[in-house]
Write an enzyme that holds these catalytic residues in place. Structure first.
Site, PDB file in Angstrom:
ATOM      1  CB  SER A   1      -0.979  -0.008   1.169  1.00 14.69           C
ATOM      2  OG  SER A   1      -0.287   0.218   2.361  1.00 14.69           O
TER       3      SER A   1
ATOM      4  CE  LYS B   1      -3.254   1.450   5.041  1.00 17.93           C
ATOM      5  NZ  LYS B   1      -3.288   0.917   3.675  1.00 17.93           N
TER       6      LYS B   1
END
Ligand SMILES: Nc1ncnc2c1ncn2[C@@H]1O[C@H](COP(=O)(O)OP(=O)(O)O)[C@@H](O)[C@H]1O
Ligand SMILES: [Mg+2]
Length: 788
Positions: free
Chosen positions: A689, A732
């Protein structure tokens, strides 16, 4: 008949028997022909008779005396039919008695006693059995034999080997003699048999005798069996118990032990165990009672019974089914967590309609300190049930869950049984913490045992190796917790209903701190509200600069530190009330631990902010790229995992391939070495990611265009510059929000994940959704030479 032995006699010896013989009076017995038997001779006169025999040709006439008490029998005191014997062996004993072994040869009729002193001497005639006539004799023999066998089975006085011996004899007279000597009747009867010269008559006499004998034996047996019957079954047990009691009393052990056993028995009776287990417990108690006090088995058995009794066989808490009250309890204990609370209230509602319903198996997943354990406790409170918690972290041994067999020294039940003991009720809320941290090795797979516990089809008869009897766990409400879902074996995961705890926003943490953590810590440190005020801005500063976490565990710890220091001052009587302002924090908590706000102070070249996701929640992640003259080598540092390294190489290849479009001279890569570093090097990082972040930092470094400091991003990159979606968006975003980031670049396909975000977080952030790399650069990079 003792040590008689029977021999064959040949006529030769009989013919040598003289007519005049020394006479030996005998008491109590009769010796028949063919029988060998030892005799003890004590009387002076008898010894002289024996000596006379030995000095001649060893023949001796044995005659029974009518009155056994007579020590010096005269001829009129003796029977007139006796047995002529041969003395085989003679042994003088120290006490002047003589032991002589004689062998019966034949019957002898005394015609006349011819000498009285120094020993008796008689003139006699040897009598040989008449030849038996007719078939009758065989019938008599069979009959005698049958009766003898019958007697032999009735009692145990006659040795069983005698049967074999008797069966070998086919002369009727001899048979009668032999049987008589085995049956051993009275002296008169024996003498009557001896005095009977006709074998048929002798057998008839014997048969009469055997009938009487059989009857006597029968009576004896009836009496015996009556006595025995009386002792059998309950009486026998009673008798044994009484004896045991007596023995124990004798040893002075009786009273305490008896009381102890009685108490145990009572407990077993009142434990409400299932029938089979109840029976088993009583049986074990029985065994325990019979064990000697010193036996090591005693403690083992005693401990086992204690465990058995400590199980909540029939005790349960009444469920509180008032929905409003339950909701109140949940709200009083915890701020937020709407999903969990809703699920519990639903469960309650269903249970009210269907009391038989099985509890759900909930699995709380989320970073540490978000309240998974503490809400479990609160759920128990809301339901009015007991709460037990076990930690599965690091358990590798199935025996830890399921116990060890009692044959092992020091064996104990497993955690489940221990938990049930602690609960003391059949229906507790049973929390198994850290289910994602169980391991497995050669000692068996603990998750296999957990499967049984968590399977509603099986857990009504959970088997613990130590307890051995099945335990019903079907009324237990199981809650498991985990930081991550992935490590949980899928078979286990399938059985549970997962509820996620994403972590708290700053706002939520403020609420939790003000409403829950501060009051709780004040109380724990014995402080009153008036002693300590922590200002709103102070809490915010603690959250921002002293903690960076998804949960509130460190926040609570920092608050506790402040309380402790204040408590010390208050206790010392220095001051009564404190108000902690942000400027005091340094004194209370030391230097601030995190920088809050923008990841970087300035818009920098070669440095981009990514978003990472760890078991402890989401966080920001800086990526640094530095270039130096070289030969086109790539260096990666910061404990990057394989996937992340590949991601970096992909980013480099993308940039090289797109060099022209990005305005980079083609030869730049060949003469430059690239070093990519992801700080916080002690924490391993992995996953795809960071792809777009790596590419952004790299392109920034090469093109010298700075990266906007307010931007953070996450997304996977392909060689052709496509941006692919990634996981953990919610965590996140919370992490980005916590770190003070304002602008987020996300893959287009992650747009849907924002729905799960708390509304105020969503509103506080600006999102840019991208599907290709140029768009990322468009948002993130400033024009060249615009460094602030
Ligand atoms: N929503 C909440 N409201 C009130 N207190 C909370 C909340 N979430 C967590 N806490 C508190 O934070 C601390 C840590 O929670 P804990 O249950 O140990 O977290 P976890 O089990 O998820 O690691 C506990 O003191 C708990 O009471
Ligand atoms: Mg916990």
């Amino acid at each position: 008949m003792g040590d008689q032995v029977e021999l064959l006699i040949n006529d030769e010896r009989l013919r040598q028997v003289p007519e005049i013989l020394p006479v030996l009076p005998i008491r109590d017995t009769v010796i028949y022909p063919y029988i060998i038997q030892p005799l003890c001779i004590g009387r002076e006169k008898s010894r002289r008779a024996l000596e006379a025999a030995m000095s001649r040709d060893r023949y001796l006439l044995l005659v029974a005396q009518r009155d056994t008490t007579n020590d010096d029998p005269m001829p009129e005191d003796l029977y007139t039919v006796g047995t002529v014997v041969e003395c085989l062996q003679m042994l003088r004993l120290p006490d002047d008695t003589v032991r002589v072994t004689v062998e019966g040869l034949a019957r002898m009729q005394v015609r006349k006693f011819i000498q009285l002193d120094p020993h008796l001497e008689a003139d006699g005639v040897v009598l040989i059995d008449e030849e038996p006539e007719g078939k009758e004799i065989h019938a008599l023999m069979r009959s005698a034999l049958g009766l003898f066998e019958h007697c032999l089975h009735l009692g145990n006085r006659i040795p069983i080997e005698s049967l074999e011996h008797v069966r070998q004899v086919d002369e009727p007279g001899r048979l009668a003699d032999l049987i008589t000597s085995y049956v051993n009747p009275t002296l008169e009867e024996k003498q009557a048999i001896l005095a009977c010269f006709n074998p048929a008559e002798r057998l008839e006499k014997l048969i009469a005798l055997l009938h009487t004998e059989a009857e006597m034996l029968e009576i004896e047996r009836r009496i015996h069996s009556k006595v025995k019957k009386g002792l059998e079954s309950s009486q026998k047990e009673f008798y044994l118990r009484e004896r045991m009691k007596a023995i124990q009393e004798e040893l002075g052990e009786r009273d305490e032990r008896a009381a102890e056993f009685e108490e145990l028995r009572q407990k077993i009776e009142s434990a409400g165990m299932p029938e089979a287990i109840h029976t088993r417990a009583l049986k074990d108690l029985d065994r325990l009672e019979r064990m000697p006090l010193a036996s090591p088995e005693v403690t083992v058995m005693r401990t086992y019974l204690d465990w058995l009794l400590s199980m909540p066989w029939s005790v349960r808490s009444e469920d509180l089914l008032n929905l409003d009250a339950a909701e109140d309890v949940l709200n009083v204990d915890h701020y937020g967590l709407p999903k969990v609370k809703e699920r519990i209230l639903e469960y309650l509602a269903v249970r009210r309609l269907n009391p038989k319903m099985r509890g759900p198996i909930l699995c709380f997943v989320g970073p540490p300190g978000v309240g998974k354990t503490s809400i479990g406790r609160s759920i128990a409170r809301a339901l009015g049930r007991e709460f037990v918690r076990i930690s599965l972290g690091g358990i590798r041994d199935e025996g830890e869950i399921r116990g060890h067999r009692r044959t092992y020294v020091g064996a104990l039940p497993g955690r489940i049984v221990q938990g049930m003991k602690t609960a003391g009720k059949r229906n507790p809320v049973f929390m198994m913490d850290e289910i994602d941290k169980i391991g497995q090795d050669f000692r068996g797979d603990p998750s296999a045992a957990l499967l049984e516990v968590l399977d509603p089809e099986q857990n009504n008869a959970f088997s613990d190796h130590y307890l051995e009897v099945p335990l019903d766990l079907s009324e237990v409400m199981f809650i498991t917790t985990a930081n991550l879902l992935d490590p949980i074996p899928s078979a286990l995961r399938d059985r549970m209903e997962v509820i996620e705890f994403p972590g708290y926003t700053e706002d939520e943490k403020m609420h939790i701190a003000r409403l829950f953590l501060v009051p709780k810590q004040l109380k724990e440190h014995g402080l009153a509200a008036k002693n300590l005020t922590i200002a709103h801005e102070t809490l915010l500063e603690i959250i921002r600069r002293y903690t960076r976490e998804a949960g509130v565990r460190n926040l609570e710890r920092e608050i506790a530190t402040i309380c402790r220091k204040v408590a010390r001052q208050v206790a010392a009587g220095n001051r009564k009330s404190f108000t902690v302002k942000p400027q005091h924090l340094h004194a209370f908590l030391g230097v601030e631990r995190f920088r809050y706000g923008l990841a970087e102070e300035r818009d920098e070249v070669g440095m981009a902010t990514g978003l990472g996701w760890t078991p402890t929640g989401g966080d920001i992640l800086a990526v640094e790229v530095s270039l130096m003259p070289g030969k086109g080598q790539l260096q990666l540092t910061g404990q990057l995992g394989d996937v992340m390294q590949e991601s970096a190489k992909t980013a480099v290849s993308y940039a090289r391939a797109r060099a022209a479009a990005l305005g980079i001279p083609a030869e730049r890569f060949a003469e430059t070495d690239i070093h990519i570093h992801v700080p916080a090097g002690q924490i391993p990082k992995d996953g795809p990611s960071a792809g777009i972040t790596l590419a952004t930092a790299l392109i920034s470094a090469i093109t010298k265009r700075p990266v906007r400091r307010t931007v953070a991003m996450t997304g996977e990159i392909t060689l052709r510059g496509h941006v692919l979606p990634v996981g953990g968006i919610k965590e996140k975003m919370l992490g980005a929000h916590r770190a003070g980031v304002t602008t987020i670049i996300l893959p287009e396909e992650n747009r849907k994940d924002l729905e799960e975000l708390p509304i105020h977080v969503r509103e506080a952030l600006i999102f840019h959704f991208v599907d290709r790399m140029p768009k990322v650069l468009e948002v993130a990079l400033l024009p060249a030479n615009s460094e602030s």
